[in-house]
Design a protein around this motif. Structure first.
Motif, PDB file in Angstrom:
ATOM      1  N   TYR A 232       1.009  -1.674  -0.021  1.00  8.39           N
ATOM      2  CA  TYR A 232      -0.437   0.149  -0.210  1.00  8.39           C
ATOM      3  C   TYR A 232       0.677   1.441  -0.174  1.00  8.39           C
ATOM      4  CZ  TYR A 232       0.294   0.120   5.360  1.00  8.39           C
ATOM      5  OH  TYR A 232       0.877  -0.111   6.650  1.00  8.39           O
ATOM      6  N   THR A 233       2.084   1.515   0.190  1.00 11.75           N
ATOM      7  CA  THR A 233       3.070   2.732   0.877  1.00 11.75           C
ATOM      8  C   THR A 233       3.459   2.385  -1.313  1.00 11.75           C
ATOM      9  OG1 THR A 233       3.327   1.891   2.981  1.00 11.75           O
ATOM     10  CG2 THR A 233       5.299   3.605   1.219  1.00 11.75           C
ATOM     11  N   VAL A 234       4.371   1.499  -1.621  1.00  7.26           N
ATOM     12  CA  VAL A 234       4.358   2.247  -2.849  1.00  7.26           C
ATOM     13  C   VAL A 234       2.872   2.556  -3.532  1.00  7.26           C
ATOM     14  CG1 VAL A 234       4.954   0.744  -4.632  1.00  7.26           C
ATOM     15  CG2 VAL A 234       6.680   0.175  -2.694  1.00  7.26           C
ATOM     16  N   ASN A 235       2.011   1.911  -3.705  1.00  4.30           N
ATOM     17  CA  ASN A 235       1.035   2.706  -4.539  1.00  4.30           C
ATOM     18  C   ASN A 235       0.841   4.133  -4.144  1.00  4.30           C
ATOM     19  OD1 ASN A 235      -0.995  -0.088  -6.624  1.00  4.30           O
ATOM     20  ND2 ASN A 235       0.244  -0.786  -3.942  1.00  4.30           N
ATOM     21  N   LEU A 236       0.436   3.741  -2.707  1.00  5.39           N
ATOM     22  CA  LEU A 236       0.234   5.963  -2.921  1.00  5.39           C
ATOM     23  C   LEU A 236       1.475   6.514  -2.872  1.00  5.39           C
ATOM     24  CD1 LEU A 236      -1.188   4.981   1.093  1.00  5.39           C
ATOM     25  CD2 LEU A 236      -2.447   5.469  -1.160  1.00  5.39           C
ATOM     26  N   VAL A 237       2.962   6.094  -3.283  1.00  8.22           N
ATOM     27  CA  VAL A 237       4.143   7.295  -3.144  1.00  8.22           C
ATOM     28  C   VAL A 237       3.842   7.324  -5.348  1.00  8.22           C
ATOM     29  CG1 VAL A 237       5.886   7.217  -3.768  1.00  8.22           C
ATOM     30  CG2 VAL A 237       5.718   6.633  -1.415  1.00  8.22           C
ATOM     31  N   VAL A 238       3.214   6.533  -5.262  1.00  9.34           N
ATOM     32  CA  VAL A 238       3.545   6.447  -7.068  1.00  9.34           C
ATOM     33  C   VAL A 238       2.033   7.162  -7.223  1.00  9.34           C
ATOM     34  CG1 VAL A 238       2.597   5.209  -9.084  1.00  9.34           C
ATOM     35  CG2 VAL A 238       4.522   3.830  -7.158  1.00  9.34           C
ATOM     36  N   PHE A 239       0.871   6.919  -7.012  1.00  9.49           N
ATOM     37  CA  PHE A 239      -0.565   7.795  -6.922  1.00  9.49           C
ATOM     38  C   PHE A 239      -0.010   9.683  -7.063  1.00  9.49           C
ATOM     39  CE2 PHE A 239      -4.308  10.142  -5.663  1.00  9.49           C
ATOM     40  CZ  PHE A 239      -5.095   9.862  -6.711  1.00  9.49           C
ATOM     41  N   PHE A 240       0.543   9.627  -5.449  1.00  5.78           N
ATOM     42  CA  PHE A 240       0.416  11.101  -5.284  1.00  5.78           C
ATOM     43  C   PHE A 240       2.153  11.869  -5.998  1.00  5.78           C
ATOM     44  CE2 PHE A 240      -2.072  10.344  -1.549  1.00  5.78           C
ATOM     45  CZ  PHE A 240      -2.636  10.201  -1.405  1.00  5.78           C
ATOM     46  N   ILE A 241       3.050  11.501  -6.409  1.00  3.47           N
ATOM     47  CA  ILE A 241       3.674  11.532  -7.650  1.00  3.47           C
ATOM     48  C   ILE A 241       3.247  11.835  -8.479  1.00  3.47           C
ATOM     49  CG2 ILE A 241       6.435  11.548  -8.113  1.00  3.47           C
ATOM     50  CD1 ILE A 241       7.111   9.967  -5.048  1.00  3.47           C
ATOM     51  N   ASP A 242       2.786  10.645  -9.192  1.00  5.81           N
ATOM     52  CA  ASP A 242       2.457  10.926 -10.839  1.00  5.81           C
ATOM     53  C   ASP A 242       1.863  12.128 -10.710  1.00  5.81           C
ATOM     54  OD1 ASP A 242       2.254   9.278 -12.998  1.00  5.81           O
ATOM     55  OD2 ASP A 242       0.081   9.637 -12.644  1.00  5.81           O
ATOM     56  N   LYS A 243       0.303  12.292  -9.452  1.00  5.70           N
ATOM     57  CA  LYS A 243      -0.495  13.368  -9.382  1.00  5.70           C
ATOM     58  C   LYS A 243       0.745  14.893  -9.916  1.00  5.70           C
ATOM     59  CE  LYS A 243      -4.624  11.682  -9.422  1.00  5.70           C
ATOM     60  NZ  LYS A 243      -5.163  11.665 -10.726  1.00  5.70           N
ATOM     61  N   LYS A 244       1.998  14.855  -9.429  1.00  6.30           N
ATOM     62  CA  LYS A 244       2.635  15.836  -9.538  1.00  6.30           C
ATOM     63  C   LYS A 244       3.108  16.412 -11.085  1.00  6.30           C
ATOM     64  CE  LYS A 244       0.932  17.721  -5.500  1.00  6.30           C
ATOM     65  NZ  LYS A 244       0.094  18.937  -5.151  1.00  6.30           N
ATOM     66  N   LEU A 245       4.005  15.177 -11.622  1.00  6.36           N
ATOM     67  CA  LEU A 245       4.500  15.516 -12.702  1.00  6.36           C
ATOM     68  C   LEU A 245       3.497  15.601 -13.865  1.00  6.36           C
ATOM     69  CD1 LEU A 245       6.653  11.689 -11.910  1.00  6.36           C
ATOM     70  CD2 LEU A 245       7.558  14.494 -11.581  1.00  6.36           C
ATOM     71  N   PRO A 246       4.191  15.811 -15.130  1.00 14.51           N
ATOM     72  CA  PRO A 246       3.669  16.109 -15.924  1.00 14.51           C
ATOM     73  C   PRO A 246       3.356  15.565 -16.649  1.00 14.51           C
ATOM     74  CG  PRO A 246       5.917  16.698 -15.976  1.00 14.51           C
ATOM     75  CD  PRO A 246       6.348  16.653 -14.629  1.00 14.51           C
ATOM     76  N   GLU A 247       2.811  14.819 -17.480  1.00 12.85           N
ATOM     77  CA  GLU A 247       2.126  13.883 -18.220  1.00 12.85           C
ATOM     78  C   GLU A 247       3.431  13.460 -19.146  1.00 12.85           C
ATOM     79  OE1 GLU A 247       1.446  10.392 -18.512  1.00 12.85           O
ATOM     80  OE2 GLU A 247      -0.275  10.944 -17.214  1.00 12.85           O
TER      81      GLU A 247
END
Length: 314
Positions: A232-247
């Motif tokens: 659950y930690t890695v999934n949450l980290v990826v989810f929030f960082i992915d929101k901040k990075l340009p697509e």
């Protein structure tokens, strides 16, 4: 037959050269992020070795996974590492597939910028957790009586800085919560889930991630909590960082890399609306922005009415 092979080889070489040129251009713009991510991989390894000096072997903690899963034993412990190596190499090869195949959706440099960001975020949290509390390692070389369970005090700074890779990583102790193997596995699977094109491969990747989780516990490399927290930690980290990075730009649109928004900074000074039009193949020429007024079913530019021109003697 020889002529056909020669043509295909020539096409492949041209494709590799063109791809290399595009990736070098992207690397020149993003090398700082790549370098920072690689440096943090060393810092993470340094932290894992440092906690090994603090590790004290003791009785293996009570663990539900140890009760449910039979112990593989030292002679079969390689199975878990083999699966992880397969996942790692498969993902690396996939990120470089645009150099070979025509159907390409990603840019290698941009994907690795993203992957390293996910790894750094997850590993930063991992360092905090395993330094907060040192648990007795369940692995065979971390148990009481093993010479590798405790590291002798370093004789010099260089002994600490040289993390003895890969032996130091394989035979480390104390860096338990949460699993580093699961960090890499989940980051790779989540990245392919978003940017991969083969549905079957995505399903197999998730299945392998689950199997990897069981193998880590069965080989007694980690406690069950180390694997559960990683999920659950890695999934949450990826989810929030992915929101901040340009697509990432989608290469299937067929546009030149120079026309795609490679970063948040738009070098051409175009706003988001113009970039959206470019991605959809629409023209954003300033000459098309002139006001057009419909008159008698015809489109007139700049709102000029022929009756008005006649009245003005035009």
């Amino acid at each position: 037959m020889t002529l056909y092979i020669g043509r295909e080889t020539s096409k492949l070489w041209k494709r590799i050269c063109a791809e290399t040129t595009a990736e070098i251009s992207l690397l020149a713009e993003n090398w700082r992020y790549i370098l920072a991510g690689l440096i943090f991989q060393y810092i993470h390894g340094l932290a894992a070795r440092g906690v090994h000096y603090l590790h004290r072997p003791g009785p293996t903690l009570q663990d539900v996974g140890f009760y449910l899963l039979p112990e593989l034993g030292q002679d079969k412990a390689y199975i878990s590492e083999t699966v992880f190596t397969f996942v790692f190499l498969s993902f690396v090869l996939w990120t470089f597939h645009p150099f070979i195949f025509k159907t390409k959706k990603i840019y290698t440099v941009l994907v690795w910028c993203r992957v390293l960001a996910f790894l750094v975020g997850s590993q930063f949290l991992r360092i905090i957790t395993f330094y907060s509390t040192q648990l007795p390692g369940p692995n065979y070389h971390c148990r009481e009586g093993s010479k590798l369970a405790r590291l002798p005090h370093p004789q010099s700074v260089f002994e600490v800085l040289l993390i003895n890779f890969p032996r130091g990583a394989i035979y480390g102790c104390g860096d338990l919560i949460f699993s580093s193997h699961m960090i890499f596995t989940l980051v790779f699977v989540l990245t392919y889930q978003k940017y991969g094109t083969k549905r079957f491969v995505k399903q197999v990747a998730w299945l392998i991630a689950v199997i990897q989780s069981f193998l880590i516990v069965a080989s007694r490399k980690h406690y069950t909590v180390d694997v559960v927290v990683a999920w659950y930690t890695v999934n949450l980290v990826v989810f929030f960082i992915d929101k901040k990075l340009p697509e990432l730009p989608d290469r299937t649109s067929g546009l030149s890399p120079l026309l795609l928004p490679m970063s948040v900074k738009d070098k051409d000074g175009r706003n988001k609306e113009e970039n959206h039009k470019l991605l959809n193949g629409n023209s954003v020429d300033s000459s098309d922005w002139r006001l057009r007024t419909p008159v008698n079913g015809k489109i007139l530019e700049d709102g000029n009415n022929p009756h008005d021109n006649a009245m003005n003697g035009a």
